[in-house]
Design a protein around this motif. Structure first.
Motif, mmCIF file in Angstrom:
data_model
loop_
_atom_site.group_PDB
_atom_site.id
_atom_site.type_symbol
_atom_site.label_atom_id
_atom_site.label_comp_id
_atom_site.label_asym_id
_atom_site.label_seq_id
_atom_site.Cartn_x
_atom_site.Cartn_y
_atom_site.Cartn_z
ATOM 1 N N SER A 1 -1.514 -15.428 3.729
ATOM 2 C CA SER A 1 -2.540 -16.473 3.784
ATOM 3 C C SER A 1 -3.302 -16.866 3.228
ATOM 4 O O SER A 1 -3.680 -18.058 3.159
ATOM 5 N N SER A 2 -4.333 -15.823 3.179
ATOM 6 C CA SER A 2 -5.409 -15.775 1.119
ATOM 7 C C SER A 2 -4.287 -15.512 -0.226
ATOM 8 O O SER A 2 -5.018 -15.504 -0.767
ATOM 9 N N GLN B 1 -1.678 -12.221 -5.548
ATOM 10 C CA GLN B 1 -1.446 -11.839 -3.939
ATOM 11 C C GLN B 1 -0.268 -13.358 -3.140
ATOM 12 O O GLN B 1 -1.107 -14.427 -3.823
ATOM 13 N N ILE B 2 0.230 -12.301 -2.701
ATOM 14 C CA ILE B 2 0.862 -12.941 -1.348
ATOM 15 C C ILE B 2 0.845 -12.964 -0.355
ATOM 16 O O ILE B 2 -0.008 -12.189 0.328
ATOM 17 N N SER C 1 4.365 -3.566 5.122
ATOM 18 C CA SER C 1 4.331 -3.415 7.145
ATOM 19 C C SER C 1 4.798 -4.982 6.960
ATOM 20 O O SER C 1 5.688 -4.288 8.046
ATOM 21 N N ASP D 1 11.980 6.897 1.248
ATOM 22 C CA ASP D 1 10.897 6.445 0.437
ATOM 23 C C ASP D 1 11.007 5.448 -0.647
ATOM 24 O O ASP D 1 11.657 6.154 -1.941
ATOM 25 N N LEU D 2 10.470 4.800 -0.888
ATOM 26 C CA LEU D 2 10.122 4.050 -2.619
ATOM 27 C C LEU D 2 9.962 4.952 -3.366
ATOM 28 O O LEU D 2 10.194 4.578 -4.542
ATOM 29 N N ASN E 1 11.402 0.562 2.962
ATOM 30 C CA ASN E 1 9.995 0.515 3.824
ATOM 31 C C ASN E 1 10.554 2.350 4.088
ATOM 32 O O ASN E 1 11.286 2.483 4.968
ATOM 33 N N SER F 1 0.857 -7.475 -2.149
ATOM 34 C CA SER F 1 0.062 -7.611 -0.458
ATOM 35 C C SER F 1 -1.227 -7.303 -0.854
ATOM 36 O O SER F 1 -1.951 -7.485 -1.607
ATOM 37 N N ARG F 2 -2.294 -7.906 0.123
ATOM 38 C CA ARG F 2 -4.037 -7.933 -0.499
ATOM 39 C C ARG F 2 -4.400 -6.500 -0.673
ATOM 40 O O ARG F 2 -5.219 -6.604 -1.674
ATOM 41 N N LYS G 1 0.760 3.992 -3.030
ATOM 42 C CA LYS G 1 -0.222 4.929 -2.108
ATOM 43 C C LYS G 1 -1.156 4.887 -3.757
ATOM 44 O O LYS G 1 -2.928 5.390 -3.408
ATOM 45 N N ARG H 1 0.758 -1.066 -0.049
ATOM 46 C CA ARG H 1 -0.071 -0.019 0.044
ATOM 47 C C ARG H 1 0.914 1.312 0.172
ATOM 48 O O ARG H 1 0.258 2.723 -0.608
ATOM 49 N N GLN I 1 0.076 -12.163 8.176
ATOM 50 C CA GLN I 1 -0.703 -12.633 6.837
ATOM 51 C C GLN I 1 0.464 -12.981 5.446
ATOM 52 O O GLN I 1 0.311 -13.414 4.349
ATOM 53 N N HIS I 2 0.753 -11.666 5.777
ATOM 54 C CA HIS I 2 1.359 -11.826 4.744
ATOM 55 C C HIS I 2 3.208 -12.506 4.670
ATOM 56 O O HIS I 2 3.324 -13.210 3.902
#
Ligand SMILES: Cc1cc2nc3c(=O)[nH]c(=O)nc-3n(C[C@H](O)[C@H](O)[C@H](O)COP(=O)(O)OP(=O)(O)OC[C@H]3O[C@@H](n4cnc5c(N)ncnc54)[C@H](O)[C@@H]3O)c2cc1C
Ligand SMILES: Nc1ncnc2c1ncn2[C@@H]1O[C@H](COP(=O)(O)O)[C@@H](O)[C@H]1O
Lengths: 255, 320
Positions: B252-253, B249-250, B268, B305-306, B287, B235-236, B213, B210, B272-273
């Protein structure tokens, strides 16, 4: 269909969090707040169900006076009215106390469907919805990614997300409670008209004198010990980038 | 006595059950394991290899397939009859689905997703992440026993579970579950149609979170992936927003991957990631927050800053 959506106000994701003096919560007196993420998806799902089946969408929030911010936002997105269970103690309360507070304020309304988010960004209990279902005597299902209301209007068929890519459809009678997973739909944002209309919508404030027994108490909140051996690369962006590429080539040998 | 509720599906034991037994074994009280379902004798015998006092097999046709109503009804009887001090679960999706209602049914609270437990000033407390893993809290269960807690997968090691010299006794426990009391009607489990991208085969992965942005900035991550000859993943929230397809998506789900290089930008590092990528050989995190949990698993980290660092990495790769 009369649909309740439980919405929690949480500290904005990007807010630099620090532990409070009490060291049982974070410093949030000057923080900015937002709608808990899965709750926004639950609200959107409720609005879509109303568009398809008619009825009413009622926002239910438990927390201090500041929570009115997310209530207004939900009303601006299209919810019809709100119930605000108000008490300062609710901002740090456990899931059982919150579920009890919500259940007490919701009981009179005889909702056909109650939606909550899956999990809150701050406490992360992932259980307020399930406890609320138990308190209201409703059947429930969790981590929901799709909701179909039966043609008879008296039942639901929902898609649960399970681990590692598995899913499962589950049917149950209405009234029922579902905990909604992020990504179930695409969110809408408030329009100017929605924002204006929200000002006239009813917000019923239910003051709460005392919390029910919490069942659990935070003794201390702290930043976890760093256990990793991360090699941090300093310098300006170009310097750090060059050093990273060198390390990936020569040390890690992955390029 | 501590009750550990093991998890099984269709006669297969969920290995996270061993982890919870390991957690219980460290607590100085006899441990009893409960296995619930239909036809659970095999699973009960399997977990009886652990060094525990007893295994209770709760066998009832109405407990298969799993439903929250069935499990809450059955296990509330087991808890009432055995009078434990603690009831412990692995924090699986199934536990999330019914354990809070079970605790509520017997008038207690569940302390979920714990990563540890310790004695503090003479009381047993549970340690759990809060604020997305940026903090942890020592949490004291209040009120009379039994107390309920679940443990995050991976918080304890399954191989830390000590085995008994001889298998523990398995005892059948009868429960009453009326079919009418089960309101959920579950259907068979299924997977969505075969995924278009198989990230498990990728040698290098650039995963974007995220921190990027907006969708309009995704090209930054795409350029980085191209320069590294890597697959793009996310990420989700990126997939939830529809910025990238779900099969990238990487977590748990999503997909579980273990590439040679995993470069996480603006992620972050929620648990779950992490479960989907922590097996990667070399992990790099970019990050702006030096305290982001992703750095706990990263081999190399750049705090910054990415939007500056990602193009700089592309330039460094191209620049010779
Ligand atoms: C049941 C369940 C299943 C889930 N399954 C998954 C799953 O499979 N996969 C998954 O990923 N998540 C999953 N989640 C969600 C997970 O809990 C997190 O919410 C999610 O991983 C957070 O994604 P993120 O790191 O991209 O976003 P955030 O947590 O918002 O992190 C964004 C990061 O970007 C950093 N950042 C911001 N701006 C910049 C900048 N300019 N430069 C550098 N860094 C910046 C911030 O410091 C922050 O650390 C699941 C959650 C639940 C409850
Ligand atoms: N104070 C609150 N007010 C309204 N809804 C809440 C509150 N706390 C939790 N919820 C709901 O319960 C869900 C799960 O929260 P939690 O159990 O804290 O992870 C959230 O996504 C909300 O939908």
């Amino acid at each position: 269909m009369k649909i309740a959506v439980c919405i929690k106000q949480v500290v904005t994701r990007d807010w630099p969090l620090r532990a409070a003096e009490s060291s049982t919560w974070v410093r949030d007196d000057d923080a900015s707040f937002e709608m808990n993420e899965p709750d926004a998806y639950a609200l959107e799902e409720a609005l879509r169900l109303k568009e398809r089946h008619g009825g009413e969408v009622v926002v239910c929030s438990a927390g201090p006076a500041r929570v009115s911010q997310v209530i207004r936002e939900a009303l601006a997105r299209g919810a019809d009215r709100a119930i605000h269970v108000q008490s300062d103690a609710l901002s740090t309360a456990g899931a059982d106390a919150v579920a009890a507070a919500l259940a007490g304020a919701m009981e009179g309304d005889a909702f056909d469907l109650v939606l909550t988010g899956l999990q809150s960004d701050d406490q992360g209990f992932g259980q307020t919805g399930v406890v609320l279902a138990e308190r209201l005597g409703l059947p429930h299902a969790t981590i929901i990614m799709e909701v179909d209301v039966g043609a008879d209007g008296g039942s639901l068929r929902v898609k649960r997300e399970l681990e590692s890519g598995w899913f499962q459809w589950v049917s149950m009678p209405l009234p029922a409670l579902l905990t909604i997973q992020s990504g179930i739909n695409q969110l809408r944002y408030a329009t100017l008209r929605g924002i204006m209309a929200a000002k006239r919508k009813e917000v019923r404030i239910v003051p709460l004198d005392a919390l029910e027994s919490q069942g659990q108490r935070i003794l201390e909140l702290y930043v976890p010990d760093k256990t990793s051996a991360t090699r941090f690369i300093d310098g300006s962006a170009p310097e750090a980038a060059r050093e990273l590429v060198r390390l990936l080539r020569e040390e890690a040998r992955v390029l | 006595m501590i009750l550990v509720i093991a998890e099984q599906r269709g006669g297969a034991l969920n290995p996270a059950s061993w982890e919870t037994v390991a957690a219980a074994q460290q607590m100085d009280a006899p441990v009893t394991v409960v296995v619930a379902g239909a036809g659970v004798q095999g699973v009960a015998a399997e977990i009886a290899a652990a060094d525990v006092a007893e295994v209770l097999a709760v066998d009832h046709d109405a407990l298969d397939p799993y439903t929250p109503d069935g499990f809450v009804g059955a296990l509330a009887q087991v808890v009432a009859r055995t009078g434990p001090s603690l009831v412990l679960f692995p924090h699986t999706y199934q536990t999330r689905d019914y354990a809070p209602a079970l605790a509520a049914r017997v008038g207690r609270a569940l302390i979920p997703d714990c990563i540890g437990s310790k004695v503090r000033d003479g009381d047993r407390v549970f340690v759990r992440p809060m604020f997305q893993g940026k903090f942890v809290a020592d949490v004291l269960p209040e009120g009379p026993a039994p107390h309920f807690a679940s443990f995050q997968i991976g918080a304890y090691r399954a191989d830390a579970c000590s085995r008994g010299a001889a298998p523990a006794a398995v005892r059948a426990v009868a429960v009453e579950v009326g079919a009418a009391a089960i309101r959920q009607r579950p259907e068979a489990l299924f997977k969505e149609a075969k995924q278009a991208v198989d990230l498990t085969q990728a040698e290098r992965i650039v995963a974007v979170g995220r921190g990027i942005k907006g969708q309009e900035h995704l090209s930054l991550a795409q350029d980085l992936a191209r320069a590294l000859d890597a697959e793009l993943a996310a990420s989700r929230p990126i997939c939830d927003s529809g910025w990238l397809p779900m099969d990238r998506q990487i977590g748990s789900s999503g997909q579980t991957v273990a590439p040679k290089l995993y470069l996480a930008v603006g992620i972050s590092g929620a648990i779950q990631h992490l479960v989907g990528m922590k097996g990667s050989r070399t992990i790099v995190a970019v990050n702006k927050d030096a305290d982001a949990p992703i750095f706990e698993v990263a081999d190399y980290g750049i705090v910054g800053d990415l939007f500056e660092i990602a193009p700089a990495i592309v330039a460094a790769l191209d620049g010779e």
